[in-house]
Design a protein around this motif. Structure first.
Motif, PDB file in Angstrom:
ATOM      1  N   CYS A   1       0.859  -1.185   0.000  1.00 47.75           N
ATOM      2  CA  CYS A   1       0.000   0.000   0.000  1.00 47.75           C
ATOM      3  C   CYS A   1       0.893   1.231   0.000  1.00 47.75           C
ATOM      4  O   CYS A   1       1.748   1.377   0.866  1.00 47.75           O
ATOM      5  CB  CYS A   1      -0.876   0.041   1.250  1.00 47.75           C
ATOM      6  N   PHE A   2       0.678   2.110  -0.952  1.00 53.01           N
ATOM      7  CA  PHE A   2       1.401   3.373  -1.015  1.00 53.01           C
ATOM      8  C   PHE A   2       0.502   4.458  -0.445  1.00 53.01           C
ATOM      9  O   PHE A   2      -0.579   4.723  -0.968  1.00 53.01           O
ATOM     10  CB  PHE A   2       1.781   3.680  -2.459  1.00 53.01           C
ATOM     11  N   ALA A   3       0.939   5.061   0.644  1.00 54.56           N
ATOM     12  CA  ALA A   3       0.131   6.065   1.347  1.00 54.56           C
ATOM     13  C   ALA A   3       0.792   7.429   1.282  1.00 54.56           C
ATOM     14  O   ALA A   3       1.975   7.559   1.590  1.00 54.56           O
ATOM     15  CB  ALA A   3      -0.056   5.652   2.800  1.00 54.56           C
ATOM     16  N   GLU A   4       0.021   8.431   0.902  1.00 53.00           N
ATOM     17  CA  GLU A   4       0.532   9.798   0.885  1.00 53.00           C
ATOM     18  C   GLU A   4      -0.217  10.708   1.842  1.00 53.00           C
ATOM     19  O   GLU A   4       0.139  11.869   1.961  1.00 53.00           O
ATOM     20  CB  GLU A   4       0.444  10.376  -0.531  1.00 53.00           C
ATOM     21  N   ASP A   5      -1.232  10.193   2.534  1.00 56.91           N
ATOM     22  CA  ASP A   5      -2.005  11.066   3.414  1.00 56.91           C
ATOM     23  C   ASP A   5      -1.475  11.117   4.835  1.00 56.91           C
ATOM     24  O   ASP A   5      -1.894  11.959   5.618  1.00 56.91           O
ATOM     25  CB  ASP A   5      -3.484  10.699   3.403  1.00 56.91           C
ATOM     26  N   GLY A   6      -0.567  10.228   5.201  1.00 54.63           N
ATOM     27  CA  GLY A   6       0.053  10.282   6.516  1.00 54.63           C
ATOM     28  C   GLY A   6      -0.703   9.579   7.617  1.00 54.63           C
ATOM     29  O   GLY A   6      -0.143   9.304   8.666  1.00 54.63           O
ATOM     30  N   CYS A   7      -1.967   9.271   7.420  1.00 52.56           N
ATOM     31  CA  CYS A   7      -2.796   8.688   8.476  1.00 52.56           C
ATOM     32  C   CYS A   7      -2.730   7.173   8.424  1.00 52.56           C
ATOM     33  O   CYS A   7      -3.591   6.520   7.824  1.00 52.56           O
ATOM     34  CB  CYS A   7      -4.230   9.173   8.339  1.00 52.56           C
ATOM     35  N   VAL A   8      -1.728   6.608   9.048  1.00 52.57           N
ATOM     36  CA  VAL A   8      -1.528   5.160   8.982  1.00 52.57           C
ATOM     37  C   VAL A   8      -1.613   4.474  10.344  1.00 52.57           C
ATOM     38  O   VAL A   8      -1.732   3.260  10.413  1.00 52.57           O
ATOM     39  CB  VAL A   8      -0.180   4.816   8.318  1.00 52.57           C
ATOM     40  N   ARG A   9      -1.551   5.224  11.411  1.00 54.58           N
ATOM     41  CA  ARG A   9      -1.480   4.637  12.760  1.00 54.58           C
ATOM     42  C   ARG A   9      -2.585   3.607  13.008  1.00 54.58           C
ATOM     43  O   ARG A   9      -2.339   2.542  13.555  1.00 54.58           O
ATOM     44  CB  ARG A   9      -1.522   5.725  13.825  1.00 54.58           C
ATOM     45  N   ALA A  10      -3.795   3.892  12.587  1.00 48.45           N
ATOM     46  CA  ALA A  10      -4.907   2.971  12.831  1.00 48.45           C
ATOM     47  C   ALA A  10      -4.739   1.649  12.081  1.00 48.45           C
ATOM     48  O   ALA A  10      -5.314   0.644  12.467  1.00 48.45           O
ATOM     49  CB  ALA A  10      -6.227   3.620  12.426  1.00 48.45           C
ATOM     50  N   ARG A  11      -3.934   1.653  11.045  1.00 48.40           N
ATOM     51  CA  ARG A  11      -3.728   0.439  10.249  1.00 48.40           C
ATOM     52  C   ARG A  11      -2.543  -0.390  10.709  1.00 48.40           C
ATOM     53  O   ARG A  11      -2.306  -1.482  10.208  1.00 48.40           O
ATOM     54  CB  ARG A  11      -3.517   0.804   8.783  1.00 48.40           C
ATOM     55  N   LEU A  12      -1.761   0.098  11.656  1.00 53.64           N
ATOM     56  CA  LEU A  12      -0.532  -0.575  12.063  1.00 53.64           C
ATOM     57  C   LEU A  12      -0.701  -2.024  12.499  1.00 53.64           C
ATOM     58  O   LEU A  12       0.190  -2.831  12.233  1.00 53.64           O
ATOM     59  CB  LEU A  12       0.182   0.228  13.157  1.00 53.64           C
ATOM     60  N   PRO A  13      -1.809  -2.408  13.129  1.00 51.43           N
ATOM     61  CA  PRO A  13      -1.934  -3.828  13.493  1.00 51.43           C
ATOM     62  C   PRO A  13      -1.865  -4.780  12.298  1.00 51.43           C
ATOM     63  O   PRO A  13      -1.490  -5.931  12.452  1.00 51.43           O
ATOM     64  CB  PRO A  13      -3.302  -3.895  14.180  1.00 51.43           C
TER      65      PRO A  13
END
Length: 137
Positions: A73-85
């Motif tokens: 997954c390529f993310a550019e919005d910065g909001c990844v913390r909730a997906r860390l699990p």
């Protein structure tokens, strides 16, 4: 899933709703990272890839929910913390400089206690030196 993000020295990703930077050498590395597996992203991110680079790219606004184990997954919005699990690895492409930023990656691997598994410097197209870092939980 394996998360990919491009960041500056302060984990900055965007300024004024625009990505800080893009580099075709990094895009080529992302496609290499995918190795034929799906590379998930939203339409905004997909817009920087040329039509001939689109073979493994999967575009969906809910790409986080669609990506399976081992898929990127390529993310550019910065909001990844909730997906860390669900994140198996984090690949950071570092620009090795500071840019103005109003959007930052919200998951600093050092503060999360993740280990640096690999590091590689390579020349970019728009940047003399880009560093690829791979972190694992």
């Amino acid at each position: 899933m394996i998360l990919i993000a491009c960041v500056d020295d302060n984990l900055g990703m965007a300024f004024n709703r625009r990505r800080q930077s893009q580099d075709r050498a990094v895009r080529a590395r992302m496609l290499e990272d995918a190795g034929g597996r799906p590379l998930w992203m939203n339409a905004y991110s997909a817009g920087q890839f040329a039509p001939e680079e689109q073979a493994c790219i999967r575009v969906a606004e809910d790409f986080w929910d669609r990506a399976g184990a081992g898929e990127l997954c390529f993310a550019e919005d910065g909001c990844v913390r909730a997906r860390l699990p669900r994140v198996e690895a984090l690949i950071l492409y570092r620009w090795n400089r500071l840019y103005p930023a109003d959007r930052h990656l919200d998951a600093d691997p050092a503060r999360l206690g993740w280990r640096l598994a690999a590091r590689e410097d390579f020349p970019g197209f728009s940047h003399k030196l880009i560093t690829k870092e791979v972190y694992r939980p």
